[in-house]
Design a protein around this motif. Structure first.
Motif, PDB file in Angstrom:
ATOM      1  N   ALA A 412       0.834  -1.212   0.000  1.00  0.00           N
ATOM      2  CA  ALA A 412       0.000   0.000   0.000  1.00  0.00           C
ATOM      3  C   ALA A 412       0.862   1.252   0.000  1.00  0.00           C
ATOM      4  N   ASN A 413       1.949   1.218   0.777  1.00  0.00           N
ATOM      5  CA  ASN A 413       2.862   2.362   0.820  1.00  0.00           C
ATOM      6  C   ASN A 413       3.525   2.583  -0.530  1.00  0.00           C
ATOM      7  N   LEU A 414       3.922   1.465  -1.189  1.00  0.00           N
ATOM      8  CA  LEU A 414       4.557   1.571  -2.506  1.00  0.00           C
ATOM      9  C   LEU A 414       3.594   2.163  -3.526  1.00  0.00           C
ATOM     10  N   VAL A 415       2.343   1.722  -3.479  1.00  0.00           N
ATOM     11  CA  VAL A 415       1.333   2.251  -4.413  1.00  0.00           C
ATOM     12  C   VAL A 415       1.147   3.749  -4.184  1.00  0.00           C
ATOM     13  N   ARG A 416       1.083   4.136  -2.914  1.00  0.00           N
ATOM     14  CA  ARG A 416       0.891   5.549  -2.599  1.00  0.00           C
ATOM     15  C   ARG A 416       2.042   6.403  -3.103  1.00  0.00           C
ATOM     16  N   LEU A 417       3.284   5.944  -2.822  1.00  0.00           N
ATOM     17  CA  LEU A 417       4.459   6.710  -3.257  1.00  0.00           C
ATOM     18  C   LEU A 417       4.541   6.769  -4.784  1.00  0.00           C
ATOM     19  N   THR A 418       4.204   5.662  -5.441  1.00  0.00           N
ATOM     20  CA  THR A 418       4.252   5.635  -6.908  1.00  0.00           C
ATOM     21  C   THR A 418       3.253   6.623  -7.493  1.00  0.00           C
ATOM     22  N   GLU A 419       2.062   6.647  -6.915  1.00  0.00           N
ATOM     23  CA  GLU A 419       1.052   7.601  -7.390  1.00  0.00           C
ATOM     24  C   GLU A 419       1.496   9.048  -7.134  1.00  0.00           C
ATOM     25  N   ASP A 420       2.098   9.318  -5.957  1.00  0.00           N
ATOM     26  CA  ASP A 420       2.594  10.662  -5.661  1.00  0.00           C
ATOM     27  C   ASP A 420       3.662  11.087  -6.656  1.00  0.00           C
ATOM     28  N   LEU A 421       4.580  10.136  -6.981  1.00  0.00           N
ATOM     29  CA  LEU A 421       5.643  10.453  -7.928  1.00  0.00           C
ATOM     30  C   LEU A 421       5.072  10.738  -9.306  1.00  0.00           C
ATOM     31  N   ALA A 422       4.094   9.937  -9.720  1.00  0.00           N
ATOM     32  CA  ALA A 422       3.483  10.164 -11.030  1.00  0.00           C
ATOM     33  C   ALA A 422       2.826  11.539 -11.091  1.00  0.00           C
ATOM     34  N   ALA A 423       2.161  11.914 -10.011  1.00  0.00           N
ATOM     35  CA  ALA A 423       1.508  13.222  -9.976  1.00  0.00           C
ATOM     36  C   ALA A 423       2.530  14.353 -10.037  1.00  0.00           C
ATOM     37  N   LEU A 424       3.630  14.207  -9.273  1.00  0.00           N
ATOM     38  CA  LEU A 424       4.656  15.238  -9.263  1.00  0.00           C
ATOM     39  C   LEU A 424       5.335  15.365 -10.621  1.00  0.00           C
ATOM     40  N   GLU A 425       5.565  14.219 -11.266  1.00  0.00           N
ATOM     41  CA  GLU A 425       6.179  14.251 -12.608  1.00  0.00           C
ATOM     42  C   GLU A 425       5.239  14.935 -13.601  1.00  0.00           C
ATOM     43  N   GLU A 426       3.965  14.735 -13.450  1.00  0.00           N
ATOM     44  CA  GLU A 426       3.000  15.390 -14.328  1.00  0.00           C
ATOM     45  C   GLU A 426       3.031  16.909 -14.128  1.00  0.00           C
ATOM     46  N   ARG A 427       3.181  17.328 -12.868  1.00  0.00           N
ATOM     47  CA  ARG A 427       3.287  18.754 -12.578  1.00  0.00           C
ATOM     48  C   ARG A 427       4.551  19.345 -13.216  1.00  0.00           C
ATOM     49  N   LEU A 428       5.661  18.591 -13.140  1.00  0.00           N
ATOM     50  CA  LEU A 428       6.895  19.071 -13.759  1.00  0.00           C
ATOM     51  C   LEU A 428       6.754  19.180 -15.267  1.00  0.00           C
ATOM     52  N   ARG A 429       6.096  18.168 -15.882  1.00  0.00           N
ATOM     53  CA  ARG A 429       5.923  18.208 -17.346  1.00  0.00           C
ATOM     54  C   ARG A 429       5.018  19.368 -17.767  1.00  0.00           C
ATOM     55  N   SER A 430       4.112  19.688 -16.861  1.00  0.00           N
ATOM     56  CA  SER A 430       3.168  20.762 -17.203  1.00  0.00           C
ATOM     57  C   SER A 430       3.773  22.150 -17.043  1.00  0.00           C
ATOM     58  N   ALA A 431       4.879  22.248 -16.268  1.00  0.00           N
ATOM     59  CA  ALA A 431       5.482  23.563 -16.032  1.00  0.00           C
ATOM     60  C   ALA A 431       6.192  24.043 -17.296  1.00  0.00           C
ATOM     61  N   GLN A 432       5.849  25.230 -17.804  1.00  0.00           N
ATOM     62  CA  GLN A 432       6.433  25.776 -19.021  1.00  0.00           C
ATOM     63  C   GLN A 432       7.069  27.140 -18.792  1.00  0.00           C
ATOM     64  N   SER A 433       7.284  27.473 -17.506  1.00  0.00           N
ATOM     65  CA  SER A 433       7.772  28.826 -17.222  1.00  0.00           C
ATOM     66  C   SER A 433       9.204  29.012 -17.665  1.00  0.00           C
ATOM     67  N   VAL A 434       9.957  27.960 -17.794  1.00  0.00           N
ATOM     68  CA  VAL A 434      11.364  28.088 -18.189  1.00  0.00           C
ATOM     69  C   VAL A 434      11.620  27.137 -19.354  1.00  0.00           C
ATOM     70  N   THR A 435      12.100  27.638 -20.432  1.00  0.00           N
ATOM     71  CA  THR A 435      12.311  26.804 -21.625  1.00  0.00           C
ATOM     72  C   THR A 435      13.439  25.789 -21.448  1.00  0.00           C
ATOM     73  N   GLN A 436      14.354  26.037 -20.537  1.00  0.00           N
ATOM     74  CA  GLN A 436      15.486  25.118 -20.357  1.00  0.00           C
ATOM     75  C   GLN A 436      15.187  23.992 -19.386  1.00  0.00           C
ATOM     76  N   LEU A 437      14.005  23.997 -18.811  1.00  0.00           N
ATOM     77  CA  LEU A 437      13.727  22.993 -17.791  1.00  0.00           C
ATOM     78  C   LEU A 437      13.845  21.552 -18.300  1.00  0.00           C
ATOM     79  N   PRO A 438      13.268  21.207 -19.455  1.00  0.00           N
ATOM     80  CA  PRO A 438      13.410  19.814 -19.912  1.00  0.00           C
ATOM     81  C   PRO A 438      14.868  19.408 -20.100  1.00  0.00           C
ATOM     82  N   GLU A 439      15.644  20.324 -20.649  1.00  0.00           N
ATOM     83  CA  GLU A 439      17.054  19.997 -20.873  1.00  0.00           C
ATOM     84  C   GLU A 439      17.783  19.808 -19.554  1.00  0.00           C
ATOM     85  N   ARG A 440      17.455  20.656 -18.565  1.00  0.00           N
ATOM     86  CA  ARG A 440      18.119  20.534 -17.265  1.00  0.00           C
ATOM     87  C   ARG A 440      17.691  19.255 -16.556  1.00  0.00           C
ATOM     88  N   LEU A 441      16.381  18.963 -16.660  1.00  0.00           N
ATOM     89  CA  LEU A 441      15.908  17.715 -16.040  1.00  0.00           C
ATOM     90  C   LEU A 441      16.591  16.496 -16.654  1.00  0.00           C
TER      91      LEU A 441
END
Length: 634
Positions: A412-441
């Motif tokens: 259950a803990n693994l499922v929770r952490l995996t879902e949290d990580l997926a959500a956070l990664e989605e937030r990062l992909r959605s951020a467009q304020s800096v054009t160099q972010l994908p390259e830096r990531l």
């Protein structure tokens, strides 16, 4: 040193060889001859005297066959007996004395192969005459029984090696294994090769066999032991070199891979540093850091879940086993008796798994699944055993429940952490304020990946030597050197005499241009003649090779007898020496010298010739076995 020699079965003390005398006395051949020459049944007995005996008959009348029939008995198999001659035979008998023991070979033959064979020993040769079967009352006992040619050959080889106190000739093969040569190789020092053969001693030049056959003639100090020690050292040192080279190659290869990862990481960090100099914004940097932390948490949670999964599986297996044991002790007195004993999964000697059918047999027939012996004992308190088995099952069930609960919580803990990580990664992909972010990531991901690879990259230790292996190599090398020095010292003194004997005999055998010879411990013979022209034995003419080979054999026997170290059986078989470009005058000289040397050195020499005049000019009648004109010898 003792440990190493014992490991390889090497003797610490060199003992003189036992007498190896070998004397032929009687050969009997029986069968039915087919073809145009004297067809019909035959039963011939040849009495073989000491000294030089000539077998005289026209060509293709059975002279060489006599040598081959003797060889069939003594060697275990003939060297070149014609197929047609083999098919004539029904019985073959040979009476000999082997190392002082009267021995009789009795072969029954059909269609060219042995159907039955027995080798008999008796108090003396007279008892063996006309006897073809064991007789306890007359002390005639069998030492070999065989029902095929292959079985007879194998048993005769072992018998002759034992009775003549000979050790196998061992040499290293490609420095990775060994080759072993037995009685057939030794027999080449008795049945001399034809003049056309280029081997000085024996009938093989490979693997240094001619040199090793010298120990048949001269019991050089620890010659057999030297061969075995040197072979052991060659194989062990080659194994050591190959193992060390492989280990060093593995270390070098792994270090090269590690160097490449470190180089890639340095470049990735430089790239990430150049991108980090640009202001990416507080929120995006925070999100990236959170994503990295969460990714590590997911990895840790995944590892915890896998560990708990293994724990749960073990607990479940233990509970199943406890249930089975409870069932067994409830139904079987044998299981109750063995309840407090060991429960091995495999045989303690061979490590093979104990099959389920053996365990079932243990329950059904009350016999131990390991040793098969009956299980006996007092089954006075079955209730206590059953109660203890039930307690074990209860404990195992509780442990399984606890392991399952922990596993479910981790999942259950693994499922929770995996879902949290997926959500956070989605937030990062959605951020467009800096054009160099994908390259830096991407750069940051590359750095993290390379850092992780480097942290778990196995670094092989430097290659080190096993002290036991090094000590073994040192002992074998030192043993080889000591034995080699002893052998060289003894050989250098003996071979001076041998060379002089060969030179004198060569002159007496008709090689008048011979000026000097030099034999070494590898049985290589250097020949100097015709005003200093130097060449090897194999480069001489066929007739000269035959005469030199006989001269070498006689010289070795003479020198060995003079120093009390001659261990040759004292039997020589020579086929048609005059056929090898030997002129009449030289043939007379050769035969006369052979006869005198045989009488003086107590040798038995069996020689074949088609020249009746030659034989009668040199030998007495009792040393000539001659066929009637145009008739076969047997």
């Amino acid at each position: 040193m003792r440990d190493v020699f014992n490991t390889y079965g090497l003797p610490l003390v060199s003992t003189p060889a036992r007498p190896r005398g070998l004397r032929l006395h009687r050969l009997r051949v029986a069968g039915t001859r087919t073809g145009s020459l004297e067809p019909g049944p035959f039963d011939t007995t040849l009495e073989l005297a000491s000294g030089l005996t000539a077998l005289v008959a026209a060509n293709l009348k059975g002279k060489t066959s006599v040598l081959e029939l003797v060889t069939w008995c003594l060697r275990g198999s003939p060297r070149g007996l014609q197929s047609g001659v083999r098919h004539w035979l029904t019985q073959l008998d040979l009476d000999v004395v082997v190392a002082g023991q009267a021995v009789g070979f009795r072969l029954d033959v059909a269609e060219g192969d042995i159907t039955s064979a027995v080798v008999l020993t008796a108090p003396d040769l007279q008892v063996l005459e006309s006897v073809r079967a064991p007789d306890a009352q007359r002390e005639i006992t069998p030492v070999i029984r065989a029902s095929s040619s292959e079985s007879f050959s194998e048993q005769v080889q072992a018998l002759m090696m034992d009775r003549l106190d000979l050790q196998p000739l061992i040499n290293s093969f490609k420095e990775t294994s060994t080759q072993t040569h037995g009685w057939p190789s030794y027999y080449g020092a008795i049945y001399l090769p034809a003049g056309g053969d280029k081997a000085l001693l024996g009938d093989q030049t490979m693997s240094g066999l001619p040199g090793r056959l010298l120990q048949v003639f001269l019991d050089l100090p620890a010659a057999a032991t030297l061969t075995r020690v040197k072979t052991a050292f060659d194989v062990r040192s080659a194994t050591y070199r190959n193992r060390r080279a492989s280990a060093e190659e593995a270390v070098a290869s792994r270090q090269a891979e590690r160097d490449q990862v470190e180089t890639d990481l340095r470049i990735a960090r430089e790239r990430l540093a150049s991108l980090a100099s640009t202001d990416l914004g507080e929120s995006l940097a925070t999100l990236a850091a959170q994503a990295a932390d969460l990714a590590r948490a997911v990895a840790d949670s995944q590892e915890t879940w896998e560990e708990l999964m293994h724990v749960h599986r073990r607990a479940r297996k233990q509970r199943q086993h406890a249930a089975k044991v409870l069932n067994d002790v409830t139904e079987s007195a044998t299981a109750r008796l063995l309840f407090h004993g060991l429960d091995p999964k495999a045989c303690p000697r061979c490590d093979q798994e104990i099959a389920e059918d053996r365990k079932a047999h243990e329950r059904d027939s009350h016999a131990c699944a390991v040793c098969s012996r009956p299980v006996v004992g007092d089954d006075a308190e079955p209730e206590e055993v059953t109660a203890e088995a039930e307690q074990r099952l209860t404990e195992a069930t509780d442990a399984e429940t606890q392991a399952r609960d922990a596993l479910e919580e981790a999942e259950a803990n693994l499922v929770r952490l995996t879902e949290d990580l997926a959500a956070l990664e989605e937030r990062l992909r959605s951020a467009q304020s800096v054009t160099q972010l994908p390259e830096r990531l991407l750069a940051q991901e590359t750095v993290l990946r390379l850092e992780g690879a480097l942290s778990v990259f196995p670094q092989l230790p430097q290659v080190t030597d096993d002290p036991v292996e090094i000590a073994t190599l040192k002992v074998l090398k030192a043993g080889t050197q000591v034995l080699e020095d002893d052998s060289k010292t003894a050989a250098s003194l003996l071979f001076e005499e041998v060379n002089e004997e060969i030179l004198q005999l060569g002159h007496r055998f008709g090689i008048t241009s011979l000026e000097k010879v030099a034999i070494d411990r590898s049985a290589r013979l250097k020949v100097i003649k015709d005003g200093g022209v130097e060449d090897w034995f194999g480069k001489q003419s066929a007739g000269e090779r035959l005469r030199l080979r006989i001269a070498v054999v006689i010289a070795l026997l003479r020198v060995g007898a003079r120093h009390g170290i001659s261990t040759h059986p004292g039997l020589l078989l020579i086929d048609s020496p005059k056929a090898e470009e030997v002129q009449d005058l030289d043939a007379h000289t050769l035969l006369r010298e052979l006869s005198a040397l045989a009488a003086k050195a107590d040798l038995q020499v069996l020689i074949t010739t088609a020249d009746s005049v030659l034989a009668h000019d040199v030998l007495a009648k009792d040393h000539i076995i001659e066929a009637a004109a145009g008739k076969p010898l047997w």
